[in-house]
Scaffold this motif. Structure first.
Motif, PDB file in Angstrom:
ATOM      1  N   ASN A 106       0.785  -1.151  -0.053  1.00  0.00           N
ATOM      2  CA  ASN A 106      -0.020  -0.185  -0.086  1.00  0.00           C
ATOM      3  C   ASN A 106       0.782   1.233   0.149  1.00  0.00           C
ATOM      4  N   LYS A 107       2.147   1.112  -0.108  1.00  0.00           N
ATOM      5  CA  LYS A 107       3.116   2.264  -0.004  1.00  0.00           C
ATOM      6  C   LYS A 107       3.003   3.210   1.219  1.00  0.00           C
ATOM      7  N   ARG A 108       2.867   2.330   2.160  1.00  0.00           N
ATOM      8  CA  ARG A 108       2.921   3.150   3.465  1.00  0.00           C
ATOM      9  C   ARG A 108       3.713   2.087   4.563  1.00  0.00           C
ATOM     10  N   ASP A 109       4.267   3.209   5.803  1.00  0.00           N
ATOM     11  CA  ASP A 109       5.005   2.560   6.590  1.00  0.00           C
ATOM     12  C   ASP A 109       4.299   2.752   7.837  1.00  0.00           C
ATOM     13  N   ASP A 110       4.676   2.146   9.219  1.00  0.00           N
ATOM     14  CA  ASP A 110       3.746   2.560  10.408  1.00  0.00           C
ATOM     15  C   ASP A 110       4.249   3.655  10.801  1.00  0.00           C
ATOM     16  N   ALA A 111       5.571   4.224  10.769  1.00  0.00           N
ATOM     17  CA  ALA A 111       6.106   5.555  11.162  1.00  0.00           C
ATOM     18  C   ALA A 111       5.413   6.517  10.414  1.00  0.00           C
ATOM     19  N   GLY A 112       4.901   6.494   9.075  1.00  0.00           N
ATOM     20  CA  GLY A 112       4.182   7.450   8.395  1.00  0.00           C
ATOM     21  C   GLY A 112       5.076   8.344   7.575  1.00  0.00           C
ATOM     22  N   ILE A 113       6.242   7.762   7.416  1.00  0.00           N
ATOM     23  CA  ILE A 113       7.552   8.432   6.504  1.00  0.00           C
ATOM     24  C   ILE A 113       7.048   8.751   5.178  1.00  0.00           C
ATOM     25  N   ALA A 114       6.350   7.389   4.709  1.00  0.00           N
ATOM     26  CA  ALA A 114       6.033   7.454   3.136  1.00  0.00           C
ATOM     27  C   ALA A 114       4.909   8.704   2.861  1.00  0.00           C
ATOM     28  N   GLU A 115       3.992   8.645   3.887  1.00  0.00           N
ATOM     29  CA  GLU A 115       2.794   9.558   3.717  1.00  0.00           C
ATOM     30  C   GLU A 115       3.186  10.779   3.868  1.00  0.00           C
ATOM     31  N   ALA A 116       4.313  11.133   4.785  1.00  0.00           N
ATOM     32  CA  ALA A 116       4.804  12.615   4.986  1.00  0.00           C
ATOM     33  C   ALA A 116       5.333  12.973   3.531  1.00  0.00           C
ATOM     34  N   HIS A 117       6.273  12.045   2.842  1.00  0.00           N
ATOM     35  CA  HIS A 117       6.905  12.555   1.652  1.00  0.00           C
ATOM     36  C   HIS A 117       5.798  12.116   0.435  1.00  0.00           C
ATOM     37  N   ASP A 118       4.855  11.887   0.683  1.00  0.00           N
ATOM     38  CA  ASP A 118       3.760  11.887  -0.417  1.00  0.00           C
ATOM     39  C   ASP A 118       4.262  10.855  -1.147  1.00  0.00           C
ATOM     40  N   LEU A 119       4.556   9.645  -0.917  1.00  0.00           N
ATOM     41  CA  LEU A 119       5.081   8.415  -1.786  1.00  0.00           C
ATOM     42  C   LEU A 119       3.907   8.145  -2.676  1.00  0.00           C
ATOM     43  N   LYS A 120       4.265   8.055  -3.989  1.00  0.00           N
ATOM     44  CA  LYS A 120       3.185   7.479  -4.995  1.00  0.00           C
ATOM     45  C   LYS A 120       3.861   6.316  -5.663  1.00  0.00           C
ATOM     46  N   TYR A 121       4.949   6.190  -5.963  1.00  0.00           N
ATOM     47  CA  TYR A 121       5.686   5.120  -6.791  1.00  0.00           C
ATOM     48  C   TYR A 121       7.120   4.718  -6.053  1.00  0.00           C
ATOM     49  N   THR A 122       7.472   3.739  -6.247  1.00  0.00           N
ATOM     50  CA  THR A 122       8.538   3.050  -5.599  1.00  0.00           C
ATOM     51  C   THR A 122       9.735   2.693  -6.714  1.00  0.00           C
ATOM     52  N   PRO A 123      10.840   2.659  -6.586  1.00  0.00           N
ATOM     53  CA  PRO A 123      11.500   3.559  -5.310  1.00  0.00           C
ATOM     54  C   PRO A 123      11.428   5.138  -5.603  1.00  0.00           C
ATOM     55  N   THR A 124      11.297   5.604  -4.445  1.00  0.00           N
ATOM     56  CA  THR A 124      11.620   7.304  -4.685  1.00  0.00           C
ATOM     57  C   THR A 124      12.666   7.850  -3.714  1.00  0.00           C
ATOM     58  N   PHE A 125      13.604   8.466  -4.474  1.00  0.00           N
ATOM     59  CA  PHE A 125      14.634   8.927  -3.658  1.00  0.00           C
ATOM     60  C   PHE A 125      14.723  10.594  -3.463  1.00  0.00           C
ATOM     61  N   ILE A 126      14.668  11.327  -2.139  1.00  0.00           N
ATOM     62  CA  ILE A 126      14.395  12.341  -2.099  1.00  0.00           C
ATOM     63  C   ILE A 126      15.662  13.126  -1.237  1.00  0.00           C
ATOM     64  N   VAL A 127      16.304  14.083  -2.084  1.00  0.00           N
ATOM     65  CA  VAL A 127      17.571  14.657  -1.552  1.00  0.00           C
ATOM     66  C   VAL A 127      16.856  15.967  -0.928  1.00  0.00           C
ATOM     67  N   LYS A 128      17.307  16.310   0.395  1.00  0.00           N
ATOM     68  CA  LYS A 128      16.877  17.297   1.014  1.00  0.00           C
ATOM     69  C   LYS A 128      17.846  18.093   1.810  1.00  0.00           C
ATOM     70  N   GLN A 129      17.843  19.336   2.206  1.00  0.00           N
ATOM     71  CA  GLN A 129      18.735  20.211   2.745  1.00  0.00           C
ATOM     72  C   GLN A 129      17.982  20.879   3.856  1.00  0.00           C
ATOM     73  N   ASN A 130      18.387  20.720   4.981  1.00  0.00           N
ATOM     74  CA  ASN A 130      17.697  21.603   6.239  1.00  0.00           C
ATOM     75  C   ASN A 130      16.348  21.343   6.069  1.00  0.00           C
ATOM     76  N   GLY A 131      15.749  20.013   5.750  1.00  0.00           N
ATOM     77  CA  GLY A 131      14.418  19.737   5.898  1.00  0.00           C
ATOM     78  C   GLY A 131      13.547  20.040   4.501  1.00  0.00           C
ATOM     79  N   LYS A 132      14.372  20.837   3.514  1.00  0.00           N
ATOM     80  CA  LYS A 132      13.563  21.246   2.435  1.00  0.00           C
ATOM     81  C   LYS A 132      13.951  20.224   1.112  1.00  0.00           C
ATOM     82  N   GLU A 133      13.086  19.909   0.486  1.00  0.00           N
ATOM     83  CA  GLU A 133      13.263  18.745  -0.451  1.00  0.00           C
ATOM     84  C   GLU A 133      13.967  19.680  -1.745  1.00  0.00           C
TER      85      GLU A 133
END
Length: 153
Positions: A106-133
């Motif tokens: 279902n593209k979700r994890d118990d901690a809600g990390i995927a949902e917080a990053h609006d995951l639609k497809y796997t894999p998804t790699f997100i590069v951030k700096q100071n919390g900003k994508e």
């Protein structure tokens, strides 16, 4: 002999039904555990050889945060996540953090990390700096993974 085969098939049906009920791993996992516990990831890791250009490009990620959302069941994840692991290892780039988060079907994890990053497809790699994508690479890179991860940095 036929009766034994029929009996064997009948007895194995409940086992097959149970196998479908087993959910894939979901949650944070280390790169080493992923390679140790999942053969497909290990196979792709072993066969991938990064170019010197890609290893050099990875230095653009210095000081950045990396979130890797993937499925242990996903063929694109089997191919791309091991590439990232090897690129990070060989480039020795110093990231602020790297988090590997496996998701269920279902593209979700118990901690809600995927949902917080609006995951639609796997894999998804997100590069951030100071919390900003800064960069998001979804499923398959258009160039090499290193090129796409560092595009615009």
């Amino acid at each position: 002999m036929i009766k034994k085969l029929i009996l064997l098939c009948a007895l194995s049906m409940p086992l097959a039904a149970c196998a479908d009920d087993v959910a894939p791993f979901s949650g944070e996992i280390s790169a080493q555990a992923l390679l140790n516990d999942y053969d497909k990831f290990s196979e792709y890791y072993t066969t991938f050889t990064p170019t010197s250009k890609d290893i050099a490009l990875m230095q653009k990620l210095k000081g950045k945060e990396l979130v890797v959302l993937f499925g242990t069941w996903c063929h694109d994840s089997h191919r791309e996540v091991p590439k990232l692991i090897k690129l990070l290892e060989q480039s020795k780039v110093e990231l602020a953090s790297v988090n590997y988060v496996a998701v269920g079907y279902n593209k979700r994890d118990d901690a809600g990390i995927a949902e917080a990053h609006d995951l639609k497809y796997t894999p998804t790699f997100i590069v951030k700096q100071n919390g900003k994508e800064l960069v998001r690479v979804i499923e398959k890179p258009t160039g090499s993974l290193a090129e796409d991860l560092t595009q615009g940095l």
